[in-house]
Each structure stands twice: as structure tokens, then as C-alpha cells.
Design an enzyme around this catalytic site. Sequence first.
Site, PDB file in Angstrom:
ATOM      1  N   LYS A 187       0.806  -1.040  -0.180  1.00  0.00           N
ATOM      2  CA  LYS A 187      -0.040   0.144   0.100  1.00  0.00           C
ATOM      3  C   LYS A 187       0.982   1.196  -0.045  1.00  0.00           C
ATOM      4  CE  LYS A 187      -2.268   2.973   1.922  1.00  0.00           C
ATOM      5  NZ  LYS A 187      -1.777   4.523   1.569  1.00  0.00           N
ATOM      6  N   GLU A 262       9.697   1.642  10.815  1.00  0.00           N
ATOM      7  CA  GLU A 262      10.789   2.546  10.493  1.00  0.00           C
ATOM      8  C   GLU A 262       9.995   3.915  10.537  1.00  0.00           C
ATOM      9  OE1 GLU A 262      12.796   4.940   9.555  1.00  0.00           O
ATOM     10  OE2 GLU A 262      13.034   4.105   7.385  1.00  0.00           O
ATOM     11  N   CYS A 296      13.743  10.574   6.836  1.00  0.00           N
ATOM     12  CA  CYS A 296      13.893  10.395   8.248  1.00  0.00           C
ATOM     13  C   CYS A 296      15.107  10.509   9.021  1.00  0.00           C
ATOM     14  CB  CYS A 296      13.276   8.887   8.623  1.00  0.00           C
ATOM     15  SG  CYS A 296      14.020   7.707   7.350  1.00  0.00           S
ATOM     16  N   GLU A 393       9.926  16.528  14.425  1.00  0.00           N
ATOM     17  CA  GLU A 393      10.554  16.221  12.963  1.00  0.00           C
ATOM     18  C   GLU A 393      10.335  17.206  12.015  1.00  0.00           C
ATOM     19  OE1 GLU A 393       9.395  12.596  11.140  1.00  0.00           O
ATOM     20  OE2 GLU A 393      11.313  12.312  10.487  1.00  0.00           O
TER      21      GLU A 393
HETATM   22  P1  ADP Z   1       3.759  11.095   6.720  1.00  0.00           P
HETATM   23  O1  ADP Z   1       3.167  11.600   7.882  1.00  0.00           O
HETATM   24  O2  ADP Z   1       5.007  11.183   6.187  1.00  0.00           O
HETATM   25  O3  ADP Z   1       2.770  11.693   5.584  1.00  0.00           O
HETATM   26  P2  ADP Z   1       2.357   8.759   7.426  1.00  0.00           P
HETATM   27  O4  ADP Z   1       2.848   7.966   8.399  1.00  0.00           O
HETATM   28  O5  ADP Z   1       1.204   9.490   7.252  1.00  0.00           O
HETATM   29  O6  ADP Z   1       3.294   9.441   6.536  1.00  0.00           O
HETATM   30  O7  ADP Z   1       1.977   7.780   6.157  1.00  0.00           O
HETATM   31  C1  ADP Z   1       2.912   6.763   5.555  1.00  0.00           C
HETATM   32  C2  ADP Z   1       2.193   5.837   4.876  1.00  0.00           C
HETATM   33  O8  ADP Z   1       1.055   4.987   5.704  1.00  0.00           O
HETATM   34  C3  ADP Z   1       1.272   6.024   3.733  1.00  0.00           C
HETATM   35  O9  ADP Z   1       1.135   5.057   2.820  1.00  0.00           O
HETATM   36  C4  ADP Z   1      -0.171   6.317   4.347  1.00  0.00           C
HETATM   37  O10 ADP Z   1      -1.093   6.120   3.501  1.00  0.00           O
HETATM   38  C5  ADP Z   1      -0.139   5.168   5.193  1.00  0.00           C
HETATM   39  N1  ADP Z   1      -1.317   5.320   6.633  1.00  0.00           N
HETATM   40  C6  ADP Z   1      -1.434   6.491   7.051  1.00  0.00           C
HETATM   41  N2  ADP Z   1      -2.436   6.362   7.914  1.00  0.00           N
HETATM   42  C7  ADP Z   1      -2.881   4.944   7.956  1.00  0.00           C
HETATM   43  C8  ADP Z   1      -3.635   3.967   8.708  1.00  0.00           C
HETATM   44  N3  ADP Z   1      -4.334   4.352   9.483  1.00  0.00           N
HETATM   45  N4  ADP Z   1      -3.549   2.786   8.368  1.00  0.00           N
HETATM   46  C9  ADP Z   1      -2.599   2.215   7.306  1.00  0.00           C
HETATM   47  N5  ADP Z   1      -1.719   3.086   6.632  1.00  0.00           N
HETATM   48  C10 ADP Z   1      -1.867   4.526   6.944  1.00  0.00           C
END
Ligand code: ADP
Length: 495
Positions: A187, A262, A296, A393
Site C-alpha cells: 500500500k 521505521e 527520516c 521532526e
Molecule cells: P507522513 O506523515 O510522512 O505523510 P504517514 O505516516 O502519514 O506519513 O503515512 C505513511 C504511509 O502510511 C502512507 O502510505 C499512508 O497512506 C499510510 N497510512 C497513514 N495512515 C494509515 C492508517 N491509519 N493505516 C494504514 N496506513 C496508513
Amino acid sequence: MNGFEELKARLKTPELLAPECLIDGRWISASASAISVENPSTGQIIAQVPKLGAAETDAAVDAAAAAFDSWKTLTAKVRADILMKMYHLLVEHSEDLGAILTAEQGKPLREGINEILFTASFFEWYAAEIRRAYGKVVPTPDPDKRFLVMRQPIGVVAIITPWNFPAGMMGRKLAPALAAGCSVVVKPASQTPLSAMAVAKIAEMAGVPAGVVNVITGSAAEIGPALIEHPKVSKVTFTGSTSVGRTLYEKSARGLKHVSLELGGNAPLIVFDDADIETAVESAIQSKFRNAGQTCVCANRVLVQSGIYDQFVARFAERTSQLKIGDGFDLETDLGPLVDRRAAAGVRDILQDAVAGGARILNDRPEFEDTSAFVAPAVLVDVTEGQRVCTEEIFGPIAPVLKFETETDAIRIANNTEYGLSAYFFTRDNARIWRVSEALDSGVMGVNTGLISTAEIPFGGMKHSGLGREGGEEGLDAFLQSKMVCIADVNSNPN
Ligand code: ADP
């Protein structure tokens, strides 16, 4: 020409640009329900990808589970040969794949191509590593029994990847998973799905059987729980923010999934009085401004000892003023836009918070509209440890500099964070290299360098920066489990 056609026209192998999900070997294009992928530099829509939900997630996991049985029983040599094909294809198509990455993510094309080569390196490394994934025979305490340990793939793996390295973070997980014999459902982040789709195309071209690699795009809120709570998913591996990582860990607990996380970082970059100043400045530039500060492992706080402070900040600001900000496809560009306007607004907030609290920007910087995805780099002095720019961050090109007096102070400030992913320090003193590297709470560290990532090393964080390691031999362990077989001798006493 629209954004999609324009990007396609840049490619030598246009088929690599396919905005389609992959489930059980079938490619699925966007229907009425779609997600737009935007080039953050131009604001142009470059593709529409499918907005899939729980039903398609189930289908993808079922396909992966069905494919697992035959994939895991292939010999390590056969899987390794396929991985090596992926390696060669990724290298061969690195310019096209780099262009797709730059179009959806914004980073300079040079960095996009380098990311593809970095991605490829994991396939090469794990193709070799799986050939040596030995089990063992354990010396027995009982003369009538023998104990052996075999290493077997963990099962179906959910791979959830971020937008900052959309190919690299996928490759670092996908290569060892496939090598181990696992099947996967990927995903990708909604901002950058095209790179993941292109890597899946490469997998198909290399001969990875249908169902072994599946890619689904859609709302994280819908796909996330369906994927993580699926009974046929054995492992969840995630790269992204600490807050989302925490949620995924909680959700994984119910099904007792194996989990690798990570997560975020707040890296200190420490410059001691005895450092080589040019090395320290150039490394700070690379570590802070690569990918426009969206890694990161980016230096988040620059700590400089008082004896070298004035000289360092003057040179650091001067070099920062020289950086060229622009479109990733312009070959002069050092810094592209941030991944989207929302990310840019968040970074501007952190900068404004620091300036409102008394921080000063030292370098020359161009102005961008508040609605733009571009944020000009800033070297900030007169910051204090409690400001957001030091505690959070940043994920953008803002470099707060703090002055310190002693090594003890530097270590205290460096470790004063919930994060523990990466750290950097600059010194010529060998004894100090040992002392400081033992004292810093970070999973990975660079001494006299700001670039440390490679396929051969275990990469990962301490504290709230994550669980588990990716890369190196540890990165393969993450997708294998030990199975012990105790064999008793039925004719142990022939007399
Ligand atoms: P950032 O804050 O760097 O945008 P995220 O941690 O929000 O990164 O997102 C990283 C990945 O996790 C993306 O693929 C996002 O779609 C996915 N993601 C965000 N929220 C969820 C969730 N509740 N369940 C599963 N995947 C998620």
C-alpha cells in the site's frame, strides 16, 4: 498535452508509467472513484489511480496467500535469479523510473535516479543473501536426539510505504520479503503511488508469478485496517510517521502480527571544535537538504561547539544561499518542492514559530507564495531547545543551529528527544569517536559523513523511531522464522 502524456513522452519505455493497481496478476485502472496524483512542482495532475477499499484489499490478501504456497517452495536459487533480473531491469530503466519518481514526488531527477539505483541494490544484495540463509544443527544434550533449525518465510506481508522514498522504501522491504519466500500486498502513499506501480511492473517483467506482489491504492483509513487485521496477513512492515506507526502497532496487536516499524527521527548533527570544517559543512548540506529535508535521517538539529561556531554558521549559511531551488527536471536544481502544499504549510509553521520565538535566518533565500509547495532552505540561529523546530521532526529544509560548550552537553542535547533513528558527528579525535558513538541513542550513525544508507547495513531506530532493522542480514531475518525439529532415534539402543 496533459501531465500524463507529457511524462509519458519523457520515457524510453512508456509502459512503465501505468497508473494501475495489481491484484493476482491483473492490472486495475481507476474507475469513477479515483485518486489524483499531482506533480508538486507544477501543480499539474499527472495521473488518476484507483481508489480501492476493503473488498479489494481482501482480494489482494487472498491472492497473496494463494501464491505464497508455490513461491515459498521454489528453491532459493530460482528466487535469487528472479531478484537478480529485477536488479538488472531496475538499473536498465533507472532513468525512466527516476523521472516517474521526480514527477510525482518533486525531488531533483539526479536524486530520483539515485533512489532507483538504491532500490535496485536491495534486490542484488538479497539475491545473494538468500543463498546463504543457512539453518543449523544444534549440538545435542541428549545422545538419542538431534536438533535442527530451519528458517522459513513468515507468510503474507503487508508493506505500507511513505512518499519521501516511494521506490527505495518499497525496495528495502520487498527485496528481502521476496527473497525469503514471502508474498506481499503493498500500500503506497497516495501522493506517490506511480513508483510502486512501476516497481511492480518490473517484478512482473522479471518473472515474479501472479499474486506474489500485489499493489493497492486508496484511502489509508479504509485499506489500513482491512490489511492489518486480515487473518491471512502474518507481518506488517511500515515506514512513516511515529503517530501512524503507533496506530498500526496497536491494530497489529489483536492479530499478533509480526511488526517492523521505521518511523520518524530527530537527528542531531554535532560539529566538535576539532572537526574538518569543510567536511562538516558539506555533510550538513547533504544530510539536511537532500530530498528538500524530507528524509527520516535528515539532520534535524545542528549542534556546534563554541570554538568553531562562528566559522561554521557563516560557511553553512553561505553554502545554503548557493543552493538552487526549482523544478526537479531542471538539471541545475538542488532542491525541489516539498511533496505537497500541505507539507509545505506545516514546515512554514515550524519556521514561523521559531522566528516568533527569537530565531534568526542567516542565509539569503528566495520568496515563495504561502500557497506554494516550495519552501526555501533556512539556516536558523538563536534557537532554543524547547522550540518546535528542535523538538519535532521538521521534514523540510530548515536547519536550526544550537551552540554547545562540552562533549557532555552535546550528548545530553542530542539524546534529549523521544526519537533515536540517526545521528552524525564530526571530529578528528579517535577516542571521542568511540565515546560519542557509544553514548548516542541512535540506531544508525555517521562519523565525518552525512550519507550512511546502503543495502548492506542494518538500518532502523531506537526509542520512538521504530522496531526492527531493514537491510543487511537483519533485514532478511525480519521475513524469516525459525522452525526447530527435534529428531529422536527410534533404534537408539541396538543392543
Ligand atoms: P507522513 O506523515 O510522512 O505523510 P504517514 O505516516 O502519514 O506519513 O503515512 C505513511 C504511509 O502510511 C502512507 O502510505 C499512508 O497512506 C499510510 N497510512 C497513514 N495512515 C494509515 C492508517 N491509519 N493505516 C494504514 N496506513 C496508513
